[in-house]
Design a protein around this motif. Structure first.
Motif, PDB file in Angstrom:
ATOM      1  N   LYS A 172       0.831  -1.209   0.000  1.00  0.00           N
ATOM      2  CA  LYS A 172       0.000   0.000   0.000  1.00  0.00           C
ATOM      3  C   LYS A 172       0.870   1.265   0.000  1.00  0.00           C
ATOM      4  CE  LYS A 172      -3.782   2.299   2.370  1.00  0.00           C
ATOM      5  NZ  LYS A 172      -4.855   2.176   3.367  1.00  0.00           N
ATOM      6  N   THR A 173       1.904   1.264   0.816  1.00  0.00           N
ATOM      7  CA  THR A 173       2.809   2.430   0.872  1.00  0.00           C
ATOM      8  C   THR A 173       3.479   2.660  -0.478  1.00  0.00           C
ATOM      9  OG1 THR A 173       3.206   2.056   3.224  1.00  0.00           O
ATOM     10  CG2 THR A 173       4.847   3.375   2.039  1.00  0.00           C
ATOM     11  N   GLN A 174       3.969   1.583  -1.088  1.00  0.00           N
ATOM     12  CA  GLN A 174       4.659   1.710  -2.364  1.00  0.00           C
ATOM     13  C   GLN A 174       3.705   2.173  -3.474  1.00  0.00           C
ATOM     14  OE1 GLN A 174       8.121   1.163  -2.781  1.00  0.00           O
ATOM     15  NE2 GLN A 174       7.944   1.257  -0.565  1.00  0.00           N
ATOM     16  N   THR A 216       0.981   3.889  -3.140  1.00  0.00           N
ATOM     17  CA  THR A 216       0.589   5.276  -2.877  1.00  0.00           C
ATOM     18  C   THR A 216       1.665   6.250  -3.356  1.00  0.00           C
ATOM     19  OG1 THR A 216      -0.707   4.548  -0.968  1.00  0.00           O
ATOM     20  CG2 THR A 216      -0.165   6.892  -1.085  1.00  0.00           C
ATOM     21  N   MET A 217       2.935   5.824  -3.233  1.00  0.00           N
ATOM     22  CA  MET A 217       4.024   6.686  -3.715  1.00  0.00           C
ATOM     23  C   MET A 217       4.010   6.760  -5.243  1.00  0.00           C
ATOM     24  SD  MET A 217       7.309   6.283  -1.207  1.00  0.00           S
ATOM     25  CE  MET A 217       7.479   4.517  -1.257  1.00  0.00           C
ATOM     26  N   PRO A 276      -0.582   8.321  -6.340  1.00  0.00           N
ATOM     27  CA  PRO A 276      -1.194   8.879  -5.132  1.00  0.00           C
ATOM     28  C   PRO A 276      -2.725   8.867  -5.199  1.00  0.00           C
ATOM     29  CG  PRO A 276       0.320  10.461  -6.154  1.00  0.00           C
ATOM     30  CD  PRO A 276       0.137   9.322  -7.100  1.00  0.00           C
ATOM     31  N   MET A 277      -3.281   7.776  -4.695  1.00  0.00           N
ATOM     32  CA  MET A 277      -4.730   7.586  -4.636  1.00  0.00           C
ATOM     33  C   MET A 277      -5.026   6.874  -3.329  1.00  0.00           C
ATOM     34  SD  MET A 277      -5.450   6.215  -8.520  1.00  0.00           S
ATOM     35  CE  MET A 277      -7.210   6.473  -8.462  1.00  0.00           C
ATOM     36  N   GLU A 278      -6.304   6.681  -3.053  1.00  0.00           N
ATOM     37  CA  GLU A 278      -6.692   5.888  -1.888  1.00  0.00           C
ATOM     38  C   GLU A 278      -6.643   4.411  -2.285  1.00  0.00           C
ATOM     39  OE1 GLU A 278     -10.693   5.124   0.733  1.00  0.00           O
ATOM     40  OE2 GLU A 278     -10.400   7.115  -0.140  1.00  0.00           O
ATOM     41  N   TRP A 279      -5.866   3.614  -1.559  1.00  0.00           N
ATOM     42  CA  TRP A 279      -5.656   2.211  -1.916  1.00  0.00           C
ATOM     43  C   TRP A 279      -6.175   1.263  -0.854  1.00  0.00           C
ATOM     44  CZ3 TRP A 279      -4.150   0.684  -6.579  1.00  0.00           C
ATOM     45  CH2 TRP A 279      -3.510   1.632  -7.403  1.00  0.00           C
TER      46      TRP A 279
END
Ligand SMILES: [Zn+2]
Length: 130
Positions: free
Chosen positions: A105-107, A109-110, A113-116
């Motif tokens: 999830k962190t990767q 999002t980087m 950039p959205m809600e995952w």
């Protein structure tokens, strides 16, 4: 609006400071399901996130893990496996499905950039979701 995809990937791991079966080196056929959420605008041509961009991002995140050993960075197997040329991914935390889901999830999002929402199946019936 949500869009998502899923992939299957073979990864070895073992858990440190743990007394269950996953304390032994072994592998899983992980199934990873990801979902992005966002609001579309009219100018977006009806596409929230292009599926090819979604798959590219997920493949980029997961490529290091494919047929690798996923180990906590202080696992004594790390230097041994690295020295003999095995593919190893060092994780800051124990390589549980929960921590793997957080990492993905962190990767993602980087990269996008959205809600995952990320769901990691460690077996066909057991998963962690974040
Ligand atoms: Zn396991």
């Amino acid at each position: 609006m949500n869009v998502g995809t899923e992939v299957e990937i073979c990864i070895g791991h073992r858990l440190m400071d743990y007394l269950g079966k996953c304390a032994n080196p072994h592998g899983h056929n992980y199934r990873i399901c990801v979902q992005a959420t966002g609001n579309m605008k009219k100018r977006d041509y009806g596409i929230l996130l292009d599926f090819s961009d979604l798959k590219d991002a997920l493949n980029k995140v997961l490529a290091p893990f494919d047929h690798a050993m996923m180990l906590r960075d202080d696992d004594p197997l790390v230097p041994f496996l690295v020295a003999e040329g095995s593919k190893v991914v060092k994780m800051e935390h124990n390589p549980t499905a929960e921590n793997f889901a957080e990492f993905i999830k962190t990767q993602l999002t980087m990269l996008l950039p959205m809600e995952w929402k990320v769901r990691v199946y460690e077996t066909t019936k057991s998963y962690a979701e974040v």
